[in-house]
Design a protein around this motif. Structure first.
Motif, short mmCIF file in Angstrom:
data_model
loop_
_atom_site.label_atom_id
_atom_site.label_comp_id
_atom_site.label_asym_id
_atom_site.label_seq_id
_atom_site.Cartn_x
_atom_site.Cartn_y
_atom_site.Cartn_z
N GLY A 73 -17.24 -20.27 -7.44
CA GLY A 73 -17.68 -19.23 -8.05
C GLY A 73 -16.73 -18.35 -9.05
N LYS A 74 -15.56 -18.94 -9.14
CA LYS A 74 -14.42 -18.23 -9.91
C LYS A 74 -14.55 -18.31 -11.48
CE LYS A 74 -9.46 -18.44 -11.24
NZ LYS A 74 -9.49 -19.18 -12.52
N GLY A 75 -15.16 -19.31 -11.98
CA GLY A 75 -15.70 -19.42 -13.46
C GLY A 75 -16.40 -18.41 -13.81
N ILE A 76 -17.77 -18.33 -12.88
CA ILE A 76 -18.83 -17.64 -13.33
C ILE A 76 -18.43 -16.09 -13.14
CG2 ILE A 76 -19.71 -17.71 -11.08
CD1 ILE A 76 -22.56 -17.59 -12.12
N ALA A 77 -17.50 -15.93 -12.25
CA ALA A 77 -17.12 -14.61 -11.91
C ALA A 77 -16.31 -13.86 -13.25
CB ALA A 77 -16.22 -14.35 -10.84
N LEU A 78 -15.46 -14.81 -13.82
CA LEU A 78 -14.50 -14.50 -14.83
C LEU A 78 -15.38 -14.37 -16.19
CD1 LEU A 78 -11.21 -16.55 -14.58
CD2 LEU A 78 -11.56 -14.40 -13.71
N ASN A 79 -16.32 -15.31 -16.32
CA ASN A 79 -17.13 -15.13 -17.55
C ASN A 79 -18.03 -14.12 -17.36
OD1 ASN A 79 -16.11 -17.42 -18.88
ND2 ASN A 79 -17.97 -18.70 -18.88
N SER A 80 -18.52 -13.77 -16.31
CA SER A 80 -19.56 -12.58 -16.22
C SER A 80 -18.78 -11.29 -16.55
CB SER A 80 -20.12 -12.67 -14.98
OG SER A 80 -20.85 -13.64 -14.61
N VAL A 81 -17.61 -10.99 -15.96
CA VAL A 81 -16.96 -9.75 -16.15
C VAL A 81 -16.50 -9.81 -17.61
CG1 VAL A 81 -14.56 -8.82 -15.70
CG2 VAL A 81 -15.94 -9.91 -13.77
N ALA A 102 -17.78 -10.94 -20.30
CA ALA A 102 -18.84 -10.65 -21.04
C ALA A 102 -19.41 -9.39 -21.03
CB ALA A 102 -20.18 -11.75 -20.63
N HIS A 103 -19.46 -8.70 -19.59
CA HIS A 103 -19.72 -7.35 -19.37
C HIS A 103 -18.98 -6.40 -20.19
CE1 HIS A 103 -21.09 -4.17 -16.86
NE2 HIS A 103 -19.88 -3.63 -16.82
N TRP A 104 -17.62 -6.54 -20.07
CA TRP A 104 -16.64 -5.65 -20.80
C TRP A 104 -16.84 -5.93 -22.42
CZ3 TRP A 104 -15.94 -2.41 -17.50
CH2 TRP A 104 -15.26 -2.74 -16.18
N PHE A 105 -17.24 -6.84 -22.75
CA PHE A 105 -17.23 -7.29 -24.29
C PHE A 105 -18.48 -6.46 -24.86
CE2 PHE A 105 -14.78 -11.62 -24.25
CZ PHE A 105 -13.92 -10.88 -24.93
N LYS A 106 -19.50 -6.37 -24.02
CA LYS A 106 -20.83 -5.75 -24.19
C LYS A 106 -20.54 -4.58 -24.22
CE LYS A 106 -25.55 -5.27 -22.62
NZ LYS A 106 -25.54 -3.86 -22.04
N LEU A 107 -19.76 -3.74 -23.28
CA LEU A 107 -19.36 -2.37 -23.46
C LEU A 107 -18.68 -1.93 -24.71
CD1 LEU A 107 -19.02 -1.11 -19.79
CD2 LEU A 107 -21.02 -1.33 -21.08
N PHE A 108 -17.77 -2.88 -25.09
CA PHE A 108 -16.92 -2.77 -26.01
C PHE A 108 -17.52 -2.59 -27.48
CE2 PHE A 108 -12.62 -4.98 -24.69
CZ PHE A 108 -12.51 -3.94 -23.81
N ASP A 109 -18.73 -3.27 -27.51
CA ASP A 109 -19.49 -3.33 -28.85
C ASP A 109 -20.37 -2.12 -28.68
OD1 ASP A 109 -19.03 -5.99 -29.75
OD2 ASP A 109 -20.62 -6.96 -28.47
N GLU A 110 -20.75 -1.63 -27.60
CA GLU A 110 -21.56 -0.40 -27.71
C GLU A 110 -20.72 0.74 -27.79
OE1 GLU A 110 -23.38 -0.37 -23.60
OE2 GLU A 110 -24.87 -2.03 -24.04
N ALA A 111 -19.38 0.81 -27.62
CA ALA A 111 -18.60 1.94 -27.73
C ALA A 111 -17.88 1.69 -29.32
CB ALA A 111 -17.23 1.85 -26.83
N ILE A 171 -15.31 -8.74 -6.64
CA ILE A 171 -15.14 -7.61 -7.73
C ILE A 171 -16.02 -7.77 -8.62
CG2 ILE A 171 -13.42 -9.11 -8.77
CD1 ILE A 171 -13.63 -5.11 -8.34
N ALA A 172 -16.32 -9.12 -9.12
CA ALA A 172 -17.27 -9.49 -10.45
C ALA A 172 -18.71 -8.98 -10.15
CB ALA A 172 -17.23 -10.68 -10.45
N SER A 173 -19.17 -8.96 -8.80
CA SER A 173 -20.32 -8.45 -8.56
C SER A 173 -20.42 -7.09 -8.70
CB SER A 173 -21.13 -9.12 -7.14
OG SER A 173 -21.15 -10.36 -6.87
N LYS A 174 -19.48 -6.34 -8.27
CA LYS A 174 -19.27 -4.91 -8.28
C LYS A 174 -19.26 -4.32 -9.72
CE LYS A 174 -16.70 -2.71 -4.43
NZ LYS A 174 -15.59 -2.31 -4.02
N ILE A 175 -18.50 -5.09 -10.48
CA ILE A 175 -18.34 -4.74 -11.91
C ILE A 175 -19.54 -4.97 -12.76
CG2 ILE A 175 -17.10 -5.32 -14.18
CD1 ILE A 175 -14.94 -6.12 -12.64
N VAL A 176 -20.33 -6.12 -12.73
CA VAL A 176 -21.38 -6.33 -13.42
C VAL A 176 -22.79 -5.90 -12.73
CG1 VAL A 176 -20.56 -8.40 -14.10
CG2 VAL A 176 -22.04 -8.48 -12.48
N GLY A 177 -22.84 -5.24 -11.67
CA GLY A 177 -23.81 -4.43 -10.90
C GLY A 177 -24.67 -5.18 -10.34
N LYS A 178 -24.45 -6.71 -10.04
CA LYS A 178 -25.48 -7.39 -9.42
C LYS A 178 -24.92 -8.49 -8.83
CE LYS A 178 -26.71 -10.12 -13.41
NZ LYS A 178 -27.81 -10.45 -14.63
#
Length: 367
Positions: free
Chosen positions: A81-89, A91-100, A335-342
């Motif tokens: 699960g390490k790969g999916i955790a890193l990519n998910s986190v 991508a989540h921050w990139f999305k928030l950067f775009d929104e900001a 930590i990835a599940s916490k950050i992305v909210g699922k």
């Protein structure tokens, strides 16, 4: 053999490419043919110039620390699960950067949690590092009497893991820089701001204003992530960003975020309640680093860059228990599940899933 299927080898997928696959410590990059890039931009409606070069970036579950890849017992040569955790986190921050309204990034599509489709960028040769706490290598040097860090002078009397008055920017080289008198020709060496501004082209900056722009984007990104993690009871300690240039849809050049941001691999993240209680609980790769330091026969092999040959041999010979790999998995996925909210779901067979999607939905698999 282990019952877990991890994506430890990620540079041999049957993807149609232009040239060789570039395999890094964790990610592999498959540059698409010009025809496939053009086709996907048209079919998928990517908002990039029609002649943009695209690549498939596949993350692995390999675990890298101290510039070496580490192996597990029973063939578990990666962290589930390490790969999916890193990519998910990231991508989540990139999305928030775009929104900001911060800068864009290199991702144009996410076909699968292990896969990004990215656009080619002209990479800035600076590891953009931001620190809010004195810890790790910075503390080790400070404890030895060093006070100048990348041209920034720290005051006397700081203690281990103390919060700093402001976010410090302590850049290092990305790759080997040659031809600059006061920069040793080795990878990942600390540099000052004046090193960069006096040698803009060496670091692939277009203009002096872009140095100020990368610093602004680094601090803004750091503060956004820090604020979001604080809501989750986590402390954003330090991190590394990378930047590059791309052309927008109108052909104008712009500086964007590339690689990954705010992940447990590129950052230190501490549990806030434990920190207030005087303990450090790592929710990032730093916990794995500390485990290695505390358990290998001689920790100086890991900390001394002059012993790299010995370190590489140690990493080949040192086999980690499966229980340790699963413990690291729990840290990353937790930590990835916490950050992305699922909850992050670990795929049963990531390799086959990736191939199937890139075949059916993108037409990129060689039959």
């Amino acid at each position: 053999m282990t019952s877990y299927k991890v994506l430890d080898v990620n540079d041999d997928l049957p993807i149609r490419t232009k040239g060789d696959v570039h395999s890094g410590k964790v990610r592999s990059v498959y540059w698409l043919t010009d025809a496939d890039s053009k086709r996907l931009i048209s079919e998928k409606g990517y908002k990039v110039p029609a002649d943009t070069e695209l690549a498939i970036m596949v993350i692995s579950d390999r675990i890298s620390a101290f510039d070496c890849i580490w192996q597990g017992e029973n063939g578990l040569n990666g962290v589930p699960g390490k790969g999916i955790a890193l990519n998910s986190v990231a991508a989540h921050w990139f999305k928030l950067f775009d929104e900001a309204g911060l800068a864009g990034n290199h991702i144009v599509d996410i076909p699968h949690p292990y896969v990004w489709i990215v656009r080619k960028a002209s990479t800035v040769k600076v590891e953009a590092i931001a620190r809010q706490y004195i810890t790790g290598s910075m503390w080790r040097d400070y404890a030895k009497g060093v006070r100048d860090f990348c041209g920034i002078n720290l005051p006397e009397g700081l203690t281990a893991n103390q919060k700093l008055d402001k976010v410090l920017i302590t850049p290092s080289t990305k790759g080997i820089i040659t031809g600059v008198a006061d920069i040793p020709p080795v990878d990942d060496v600390n540099i000052t701001r004046s090193n960069i501004t006096n040698n803009l082209s060496v670091f692939n900056f277009r203009a002096a204003d872009d140095v100020a722009q990368y610093e602004k984007l680094l601090v803004e990104g750091f503060e956004l992530i820090s604020g979001e993690l604080a809501k989750l009871g986590q402390i954003f300690v330090d991190t590394k960003f990378e930047f590059g240039y791309v052309e927008d849809i109108n052909g104008a050049e712009q500086l964007i975020y590339i690689d990954e941001v705010g992940t447990p691999d590129s950052s230190r993240i501490w549990d806030e309640a434990s920190y207030k209680d005087g303990k450090i609980v790592e929710n990032s790769k730093e916990g794995f680093r500390q485990l290695l330091i505390n358990n290998v026969p001689e920790s100086d092999v890991l900390l001394n860059k002059d012993r790299m040959d010995e370190r590489e041999q140690l990493a080949k010979d040192y086999i980690l228990p499966e229980s340790v790999m699963l413990e690291v998995s729990n840290t990353y996925v937790g930590i990835a599940s916490k950050i992305v909210g699922k909850e992050i779901v670990i795929p049963a067979d990531p390799r086959q899933e990736v191939i199937a999607i890139l075949d059916a939905d993108y037409g990129l698999i060689i039959k």
